[in-house]
Write a protein that holds these residues in place. Structure first.
Motif, PDB file in Angstrom:
ATOM      1  N   THR A 106      -1.639   3.859   3.259  1.00  0.00           N
ATOM      2  CA  THR A 106      -1.300   4.177   1.874  1.00  0.00           C
ATOM      3  C   THR A 106       0.194   4.477   1.765  1.00  0.00           C
ATOM      4  O   THR A 106       0.864   4.773   2.760  1.00  0.00           O
ATOM      5  CB  THR A 106      -2.097   5.391   1.360  1.00  0.00           C
ATOM      6  OG1 THR A 106      -1.738   6.542   2.146  1.00  0.00           O
ATOM      7  CG2 THR A 106      -3.593   5.141   1.443  1.00  0.00           C
ATOM      8  N   SER A 107       0.707   4.421   0.562  1.00  0.00           N
ATOM      9  CA  SER A 107       2.123   4.729   0.369  1.00  0.00           C
ATOM     10  C   SER A 107       2.416   6.196   0.698  1.00  0.00           C
ATOM     11  O   SER A 107       3.488   6.515   1.215  1.00  0.00           O
ATOM     12  CB  SER A 107       2.575   4.386  -1.051  1.00  0.00           C
ATOM     13  OG  SER A 107       1.843   5.128  -1.996  1.00  0.00           O
ATOM     14  N   THR A 165       4.669  -0.822   3.582  1.00  0.00           N
ATOM     15  CA  THR A 165       3.941  -0.464   2.368  1.00  0.00           C
ATOM     16  C   THR A 165       3.617  -1.714   1.556  1.00  0.00           C
ATOM     17  O   THR A 165       2.508  -1.863   1.043  1.00  0.00           O
ATOM     18  CB  THR A 165       4.771   0.526   1.521  1.00  0.00           C
ATOM     19  OG1 THR A 165       5.016   1.711   2.304  1.00  0.00           O
ATOM     20  CG2 THR A 165       4.041   0.916   0.252  1.00  0.00           C
TER      21      THR A 165
END
Length: 105
Positions: free
Chosen positions: A27-28, A102
């Motif tokens: 995930t970011s 990302t």
């Protein structure tokens, strides 16, 4: 003295969940956390290199035979230059790597 069903003890409320869960890999938020950790580690490495150069400088200054091609004479300047390069270049490179991962994820 036994309690009767009509006089049961009050129910306790559960404690609020205050535990922070780590972000999920990929995930970011995960990438941002890893970027912050790596950047902090790079800063520590820069500090170690700078401190090492400071410790070496007075030792090299004690040397009498400095006219010869002694590699030790280049140690402190090389460590300072390396620390400067790392401090200048690596945080940006880490940011770019995190952004790539990302986007790819």
């Amino acid at each position: 003295m036994p309690t009767s069903p009509t006089h049961a003890a009050p129910r306790k409320r559960p404690l609020p969940n205050t535990q922070e869960w780590p972000p999920l890999p990929g995930t970011s938020a995960y990438m941002a956390r890893q970027l912050a950790q790596d950047t902090a580690t790079v800063r520590q490495i820069v500090t170690v290199l700078q401190n090492c150069a400071q410790q070496i400088t007075p030792l090299v200054a004690q040397l009498y035979f400095t006219q010869g091609p002694l590699t030790v004479l280049d140690c402190a300047p090389t460590l300072r230059a390396l620390a400067d390069d790392i401090a200048h270049d690596d945080p940006q490179t880490l940011t770019e790597l995190a952004a790539e991962l990302t986007r790819a994820g």
